[in-house]
Design a protein around this motif. Structure first.
Motif, PDB file in Angstrom:
ATOM      1  N   ARG A   1      30.521  -0.578   5.440  1.00 40.45           N
ATOM      2  CA  ARG A   1      29.266  -1.052   4.837  1.00 40.45           C
ATOM      3  C   ARG A   1      28.665  -2.188   5.649  1.00 40.45           C
ATOM      4  O   ARG A   1      27.456  -2.250   5.829  1.00 40.45           O
ATOM      5  CB  ARG A   1      29.512  -1.490   3.398  1.00 40.45           C
TER       6      ARG A   1
ATOM      7  N   ARG B   1      24.986  -2.237   7.499  1.00 39.05           N
ATOM      8  CA  ARG B   1      23.969  -3.281   7.289  1.00 39.05           C
ATOM      9  C   ARG B   1      23.546  -3.901   8.613  1.00 39.05           C
ATOM     10  O   ARG B   1      22.380  -4.200   8.825  1.00 39.05           O
ATOM     11  CB  ARG B   1      24.518  -4.364   6.360  1.00 39.05           C
ATOM     12  N   GLU B   2      24.511  -4.107   9.508  1.00 34.46           N
ATOM     13  CA  GLU B   2      24.197  -4.710  10.822  1.00 34.46           C
ATOM     14  C   GLU B   2      23.308  -3.810  11.659  1.00 34.46           C
ATOM     15  O   GLU B   2      22.477  -4.295  12.416  1.00 34.46           O
ATOM     16  CB  GLU B   2      25.483  -4.994  11.595  1.00 34.46           C
TER      17      GLU B   2
ATOM     18  N   VAL C   1      20.100   0.637   5.627  1.00 33.31           N
ATOM     19  CA  VAL C   1      20.489   0.150   4.302  1.00 33.31           C
ATOM     20  C   VAL C   1      20.722   1.241   3.367  1.00 33.31           C
ATOM     21  O   VAL C   1      21.040   2.236   3.298  1.00 33.31           O
ATOM     22  CB  VAL C   1      19.394  -0.754   3.712  1.00 33.31           C
TER      23      VAL C   1
END
Length: 83
Positions: free
Chosen positions: A74, A78-79, A83
């Motif tokens: 996760r 996100r990085e 999303v």
């Protein structure tokens, strides 16, 4: 700490594998007819309790390891902006 994608997948797969293996083990332990897990009266033996504790501990550790892998995946998602 940042986990790599392959390591995160490995940890998640290990967690899933742990659940598959140990749930099967508990099922086989419960259905054991060899006399190791249950005595003649049908009561659980020390063998049963020790192996049940081993299986439960392994399930908890596998869950923790799998959760770390999932959190790593996760965080990587996100990085990367997805999303």
């Amino acid at each position: 700490m940042r986990l790599s994608r392959p390591l995160s997948w490995f940890l998640l797969a290990f967690g899933v594998w742990s659940w598959v293996i140990w749930v099967t083990f508990i099922k086989n332990l419960w259905e054991n007819a060899s006399g190791l897990a249950f005595d003649d009266a049908g009561d659980p033996t020390a063998y049963f309790w020790v192996h049940l504790l081993l299986a439960i501990t392994s399930l908890l550790l596998g869950t923790g390891v799998g959760a770390i892998g999932l959190r790593g995946l996760r965080a990587l998602r996100r990085e990367s902006g997805r999303v």
